[in-house]
Design a protein around this motif. Structure first.
Motif: not given
Length: 272
Positions: A211, A262-267
């Motif tokens: 991160d 990774d929260p940036d790509h979990e969507w």
């Protein structure tokens, strides 16, 4: 300069056995995971005594006989190439035991190591008992062979899986990590990736990053390379026209696989 996480084959000949990779603690700095890859000519023998580590012996290609004490598993192994995409046989051996490998045909054998926390029976993990599952969707699809998943109590530390990813697809994606001992949300597991590529002239891309980007390495990974994952997210991308195979070895203080995306790509997971 090559990444310290990317390890190329380093061939060491011992009679009719060739050590393709030897990645133990003194070679890698990893605390929990060790890995060897061995090529054996027909009738070649390889012997090893385990001390404080357990081992999963994977008959990657060809057929071998594995002996440990009173156990003799004769002529195991199911494929001539990993790209036949069918499960193979493996043998689990606890620490404090000695095993012998004998090649029935030319063979390649993976030796996967982790701390031996308790004595467990030597066990033949038959190809027919290996769970096969498909993960992901769209361009993130891959096929997994669960040789030693955390649901299997045969080992005290080791987790071992095989993964196939087709060209134009990503694997270990969206990027996930397991480098924090904060169960039940996430477990700490080191990992190694042994890669093969079909055709062999190809390459895949693997990124390992944290991160805070204190670790951030992007590697072009070729046939028979190994990537070390001491921490961080670790996705794999496969160029069109090639097929990726990798063998994962994981271990940590607890034998549980709980990962964090990774929260940036979990969507990406929310797509219908």
């Amino acid at each position: 300069m090559a990444s310290p996480l990317l390890r190329k084959p380093s061939l060491v000949h011992e009679g009719d056995a060739t050590i393709v990779h030897q990645l133990l603690a003194q070679d890698t700095g990893l605390e929990y995971v060790g890995f060897k890859m061995i090529d054996l000519k027909v009738k070649a023998r390889y012997e090893e005594t385990l001390t404080d580590q357990e081992c999963c012996i994977v008959a990657l290609t060809g057929r071998i006989t594995v002996s440990e004490g009173e156990h003799h598993f004769t002529g195991i192994g199911t494929r001539e190439s990993v790209f036949e995409k069918k499960p193979t046989d493996s043998v689990f051996v606890s620490g404090g035991k000695q095993f012998l490998l004998e090649a029935v045909t030319n063979a390649t054998v993976a030796l996967c190591y982790a701390p031996s926390l308790q004595q467990l029976p030597t066990r033949w993990i038959k190809a027919g008992d290996v769970g096969v599952e498909r993960r992901g969707k769209y361009q993130n699809q891959r096929m997994v062979h669960n040789i030693l998943p955390d649901s299997d109590p045969s080992a005290s530390s080791l987790l071992v899986v095989e993964v196939y990813t087709e060209g134009g697809h990503f694997s270990s994606y969206p990027p996930h990590k397991h480098d924090q001992d904060r169960l039940p949300e996430e477990s700490f597991l080191e990992e190694t990736y042994y890669h093969e590529v079909e055709p062999h002239t190809g390459f895949v891309f693997q990124r390992v990053y944290t991160d805070n980007r204190s670790l951030d390495e992007t590697m072009s990974v070729e046939h028979r390379d190994v990537v070390l994952v001491p921490a961080g997210y670790h996705p794999v991308g496969v160029p069109d026209g090639y097929t990726s195979y990798y063998l994962n070895v994981m271990a940590g203080p607890k034998r549980i696989w709980k990962f964090h995306n990774d929260p940036d790509h979990e969507w990406i997971l929310a797509r219908q």
